[in-house]
Design a protein around this motif. Structure first.
Motif, PDB file in Angstrom:
ATOM      1  N   CYS A   1      -6.049   0.416 -11.596  1.00  0.00           N
ATOM      2  CA  CYS A   1      -5.274   0.243 -10.568  1.00  0.00           C
ATOM      3  C   CYS A   1      -5.564  -1.058  -9.709  1.00  0.00           C
ATOM      4  O   CYS A   1      -5.524  -1.171  -8.595  1.00  0.00           O
ATOM      5  CB  CYS A   1      -5.619   1.488  -9.605  1.00  0.00           C
ATOM      6  N   ASP A   2      -6.222  -2.057 -10.322  1.00  0.00           N
ATOM      7  CA  ASP A   2      -6.280  -3.325  -9.897  1.00  0.00           C
ATOM      8  C   ASP A   2      -5.783  -4.148 -11.192  1.00  0.00           C
ATOM      9  O   ASP A   2      -6.440  -5.348 -11.461  1.00  0.00           O
ATOM     10  CB  ASP A   2      -7.514  -3.989  -9.232  1.00  0.00           C
TER      11      ASP A   2
ATOM     12  N   GLN B   1       2.000  -0.462 -11.001  1.00  0.00           N
ATOM     13  CA  GLN B   1       1.648   0.343  -9.935  1.00  0.00           C
ATOM     14  C   GLN B   1       2.424   1.750  -9.613  1.00  0.00           C
ATOM     15  O   GLN B   1       1.618   2.652  -9.440  1.00  0.00           O
ATOM     16  CB  GLN B   1       1.930  -0.613  -8.473  1.00  0.00           C
TER      17      GLN B   1
ATOM     18  N   THR C   1       1.063   4.042 -12.252  1.00  0.00           N
ATOM     19  CA  THR C   1      -0.499   4.707 -12.047  1.00  0.00           C
ATOM     20  C   THR C   1      -0.670   5.222 -10.784  1.00  0.00           C
ATOM     21  O   THR C   1      -1.845   6.137 -10.538  1.00  0.00           O
ATOM     22  CB  THR C   1      -1.187   3.270 -12.287  1.00  0.00           C
TER      23      THR C   1
ATOM     24  N   ASN D   1      -2.347   0.980  -6.019  1.00  0.00           N
ATOM     25  CA  ASN D   1      -2.956  -0.299  -6.362  1.00  0.00           C
ATOM     26  C   ASN D   1      -4.056  -1.003  -5.205  1.00  0.00           C
ATOM     27  O   ASN D   1      -3.891  -0.367  -3.961  1.00  0.00           O
ATOM     28  CB  ASN D   1      -2.044  -1.478  -6.478  1.00  0.00           C
ATOM     29  N   TRP D   2      -5.091  -1.506  -5.942  1.00  0.00           N
ATOM     30  CA  TRP D   2      -6.177  -1.905  -4.977  1.00  0.00           C
ATOM     31  C   TRP D   2      -5.803  -2.985  -3.870  1.00  0.00           C
ATOM     32  O   TRP D   2      -5.024  -3.825  -4.358  1.00  0.00           O
ATOM     33  CB  TRP D   2      -7.481  -2.510  -5.733  1.00  0.00           C
TER      34      TRP D   2
ATOM     35  N   LEU E   1      -7.022   1.341  -1.140  1.00  0.00           N
ATOM     36  CA  LEU E   1      -5.703   1.221  -2.081  1.00  0.00           C
ATOM     37  C   LEU E   1      -4.363   1.439  -1.237  1.00  0.00           C
ATOM     38  O   LEU E   1      -4.349   2.468  -0.395  1.00  0.00           O
ATOM     39  CB  LEU E   1      -5.934   2.236  -3.279  1.00  0.00           C
TER      40      LEU E   1
ATOM     41  N   TYR F   1      -6.729   9.334 -12.244  1.00  0.00           N
ATOM     42  CA  TYR F   1      -7.279   7.973 -11.810  1.00  0.00           C
ATOM     43  C   TYR F   1      -8.307   8.340 -10.896  1.00  0.00           C
ATOM     44  O   TYR F   1      -8.303   9.412 -10.251  1.00  0.00           O
ATOM     45  CB  TYR F   1      -6.372   7.274 -10.967  1.00  0.00           C
TER      46      TYR F   1
ATOM     47  N   SER G   1     -11.245   5.866  -8.792  1.00  0.00           N
ATOM     48  CA  SER G   1     -11.683   4.571  -8.005  1.00  0.00           C
ATOM     49  C   SER G   1     -13.153   4.156  -8.392  1.00  0.00           C
ATOM     50  O   SER G   1     -13.496   3.300  -8.228  1.00  0.00           O
ATOM     51  CB  SER G   1     -11.188   4.487  -6.766  1.00  0.00           C
TER      52      SER G   1
END
Length: 240
Positions: A91-92, A101, A104, A107-108, A146, A190, A192
């Motif tokens: 997610c980056d 994005q 998933t 996004n960061w 995020l 996901y 982080s």
């Protein structure tokens, strides 16, 4: 029969993609997966091969990707293939590609305080078995802020602000740390957590990832089984 997984590693070296991928490969092999590790985005070029997999693990921070490759991954996941990853490796990735994005789930955008921030991961009550039996725990790492798809099911959060920054005068927010979502017939997972390999190797983090991988990969077999029992409606009725 062994399940098949593809790990695609690369991008920014600061996230230790090779070391993290090695940990994930070991996890999956312990669960009787056949694992391929690729160090090129061309691994996403063969759409039909991707659809034969049970799990795709992206581990590529930043960079750029051919739109066709994103479409190939999207089609594979929509057909039932699981997608699961962590931190910046999922997610980056590919900051200019909104389709990635969307698939998933987030996004960061920032990590106030950078690396070395001590923060708590709060386990949420949910219908998911992925974090069952886990208690809240503390991490010293990057705390990811995020932008999140509101459709995700949040399994764990962290409270902001911890480190000072321009966001600090806003009210406190609980930022998702672990989530799941659906993409067509596929499962998406996901976390982080996982800035570098020693964070991935933490007992709580590695257990979360292993369970996330298994949950995402199980989706394909369950989809195929349900489709066989109840064929998908095509809109083609019997002629009269």
């Amino acid at each position: 029969m062994k399940k098949k997984a593809l790990i695609v590693q690369g991008g920014w070296d600061g996230h230790e993609p090779e070391q993290v991928s090695a940990i994930y490969k070991g996890m999956l092999e312990e669960e009787n997966f056949e694992v391929e590790v690729a160090d090129t985005l061309d691994a996403y070029a063969d759409s039909e091969k991707l659809k034969t997999l049970d799990l795709i693990v992206p581990n590529w921070t930043m960079g750029e990707i051919d739109k066709k490759y994103v479409w190939n991954v999207s089609e594979a996941v929509a057909s039932g293939v699981g997608l699961a990853g962590s931190h910046g490796g999922m997610c980056d990735s590919f900051r200019n590609n909104v389709d990635w994005q969307f698939m998933t789930g987030g996004n960061w955008v920032a990590h106030p305080g950078n690396d070395g921030v001590e923060y708590k991961v709060n386990i949420k009550q949910s219908s998911s078995p992925i974090l069952e039996g886990l208690n809240d725990f503390t991490v010293v790492s990057e705390q990811y802020y995020l932008h999140i798809d509101p459709a995700v099911e949040v399994l764990a959060t962290t409270r902001f602000p911890v480190a000072e920054g321009p966001h600090s005068l806003n009210k406190a927010v609980d930022m998702p740390v672990v989530w799941t979502k659906r993409w067509g017939s596929g499962r998406v997972f996901y976390s982080s957590l996982g800035h570098v390999a020693n964070i991935v190797a933490m007992p709580e983090v590695s257990l979360i990832m292993k369970r996330g991988f298994l949950w995402a990969a199980e989706g394909k077999a369950l989809y195929v089984e349900s489709a066989q029992k109840s064929p998908i409606y095509t809109g083609m009725g019997d002629s009269q």
